[in-house]
Design an enzyme around this catalytic site. Structure first.
Site, PDB file in Angstrom:
ATOM      1  N   LYS A 216       0.800  -1.226   0.000  1.00  0.00           N
ATOM      2  CA  LYS A 216       0.000   0.000   0.000  1.00  0.00           C
ATOM      3  C   LYS A 216       0.834   1.278   0.000  1.00  0.00           C
ATOM      4  O   LYS A 216       0.305   2.350  -0.285  1.00  0.00           O
ATOM      5  CB  LYS A 216      -0.951  -0.003   1.190  1.00  0.00           C
ATOM      6  CG  LYS A 216      -1.948  -1.130   1.134  1.00  0.00           C
ATOM      7  CD  LYS A 216      -2.900  -0.947  -0.026  1.00  0.00           C
ATOM      8  CE  LYS A 216      -3.963  -2.005  -0.013  1.00  0.00           C
ATOM      9  NZ  LYS A 216      -5.053  -1.721  -0.909  1.00  0.00           N
TER      10      LYS A 216
HETATM   11  C1  PLP Z   1      -2.862  -7.065   3.791  1.00  0.00           C
HETATM   12  C2  PLP Z   1      -3.426  -6.752   2.459  1.00  0.00           C
HETATM   13  N1  PLP Z   1      -3.294  -7.620   1.454  1.00  0.00           N
HETATM   14  C3  PLP Z   1      -3.817  -7.372   0.228  1.00  0.00           C
HETATM   15  C4  PLP Z   1      -4.528  -6.250  -0.046  1.00  0.00           C
HETATM   16  C5  PLP Z   1      -5.212  -6.114  -1.392  1.00  0.00           C
HETATM   17  O1  PLP Z   1      -4.656  -5.282  -2.321  1.00  0.00           O
HETATM   18  P1  PLP Z   1      -5.563  -4.397  -3.289  1.00  0.00           P
HETATM   19  O2  PLP Z   1      -6.246  -3.371  -2.423  1.00  0.00           O
HETATM   20  O3  PLP Z   1      -4.597  -3.772  -4.237  1.00  0.00           O
HETATM   21  O4  PLP Z   1      -6.568  -5.251  -3.958  1.00  0.00           O
HETATM   22  C6  PLP Z   1      -4.694  -5.345   0.984  1.00  0.00           C
HETATM   23  C7  PLP Z   1      -5.470  -4.135   0.801  1.00  0.00           C
HETATM   24  O5  PLP Z   1      -6.631  -3.943   0.789  1.00  0.00           O
HETATM   25  C8  PLP Z   1      -4.133  -5.590   2.256  1.00  0.00           C
HETATM   26  O6  PLP Z   1      -4.285  -4.732   3.297  1.00  0.00           O
END
Ligand code: PLP
Length: 323
Positions: free
Chosen positions: A44
């Site tokens: 993120k």
């Molecule tokens: C720990 C974690 N893994 C994966 C994701 C997923 O990524 P994305 O938001 O790009 O789909 C997030 C975020 O929402 C996350 O906090």
């Protein structure tokens, strides 16, 4: 001298590591993209600075202003880094599901943390995203809105996608990722598909999330699950579901077991979503015909945010997880 102007300049260019031990019985080559090595500890970080810069350019965020965001924790940590460097106030809205370490870290980073009850449906005004929207309105603040903000997808299209493309020498056959906002799978997926149309995009989904049934066009009812940061009961604006080749639903126990295996066998200390994604990647590799194909799994965050949950024996016992 060799230095960066600020810590956020170190975001990205994360290593791609062969998962040769956990995947030793596979006919295919499985790799992990180590997003937990970003300075704030997760994938993120990539989107935080992009989304803040865009809000500044659009005039939605002015000097000394306030940022509000609904997050599973990691986006908040990335935003807190950017907010501190640029002098913004930050309010993060989290659900009570998020582990104490992330809450503590956000507070230590100077964020105003609002914990609201989890388990609400998306349509419910008490859902954490609706609450963030209300807080932003009341405070006259800038809602970052990672679920719909197109800079989220762009950060992956311009960063994570090209990195994976070059690290695999363009030989990638499948990408396995979870979906929280859909930013990662949509941004990386689009970039790679444009260059290699046959690449498969595999959505790793916790059992209880509705994204698997949305992908397959079946009906299901949602249920709570333990994996943090991925899965959803609605299709986020940033998910282009038409790109997804297949979705694999993984029970919590399997996700958590695989997270522990990654630590013990590969010395990769990762969070529960990485466990879910690698579990899905292992299942996918077992089914995948032929041999020697290249499969890349995203490892979104590190294990330190989960010491009170998936790496805590009492918590595992309480939740009935057997390793
Ligand atoms: C720990 C974690 N893994 C994966 C994701 C997923 O990524 P994305 O938001 O790009 O789909 C997030 C975020 O929402 C996350 O906090």
């Amino acid at each position: 001298m060799q230095f960066l102007n600020e810590i956020t300049d170190s975001i990205g260019n994360t290593p791609l590591v062969k998962l040769g031990r956990i995947g030793s019985n596979l006919r295919h080559k499985l790799f992990g993209k180590c997003e937990f090595m970003n300075p704030g500890g997760s994938v993120k970080d990539r989107i935080a600075s992009y989304m803040v810069s865009k809000a500044e350019q659009d005039g939605r965020l002015r000097k000394g202003g306030t940022i509000v965001e609904a997050t599973a924790g990691n986006t908040g940590i990335g935003l807190a880094m950017v907010a501190a460097l640029k002098g913004y106030r930050l309010i993060v809205v989290l659900t009570s599901k998020v582990g104490q370490e992330k809450v503590q870290l956000l507070k230590t980073l100077g964020a105003d943390v609002r914990v609201v009850p989890g388990g609400k449906l998306y349509q419910d005004p008490e859902h954490f995203i609706s609450q963030a929207r209300e807080i932003a309105k009341a405070e006259g603040a800038c809602l970052i809105d990672q679920f719909n903000n197109t800079s989220n997808v762009k950060a992956h299209y311009e960063g994570t996608g090209p990195e994976i493309w070059s690290q695999t020498g363009g030989e990638i056959d499948a990408l396995v990722a979870g979906v929280g906002t859909g930013g990662t799978i949509t941004g990386v997926g689009r970039f790679i598909r444009e260059r290699r149309p046959a690449v498969k995009l595999v959505l790793a989904d916790p059992v209880g999330s509705l994204l698997t049934s949305f992908t397959k066009g079946t009906s299901a009812t949602g249920a709570p699950y333990l994996v943090e940061g991925i899965g959803s009961d609605f299709i986020p604006g940033n998910l282009d579901i038409s790109l997804i080749s297949t979705a694999i639903a993984i029970p919590d126990q399997e996700s958590i077991r695989v997270a522990h295996k990654l630590l013990k066998q590969e010395s990769l200390f990762v969070g529960s979503s990485s466990g879910c994604i690698v579990a899905a990647a292992l299942r996918y590799c077992e089914e995948l015909e032929g041999e020697g194909k290249t499969v890349v799994a995203i490892l979104p965050d590190g294990g330190r945010g989960y010491m009170s949950t998936i790496y805590n024996e009492a918590w595992l016992t309480e939740k009935g997880i057997v390793l």
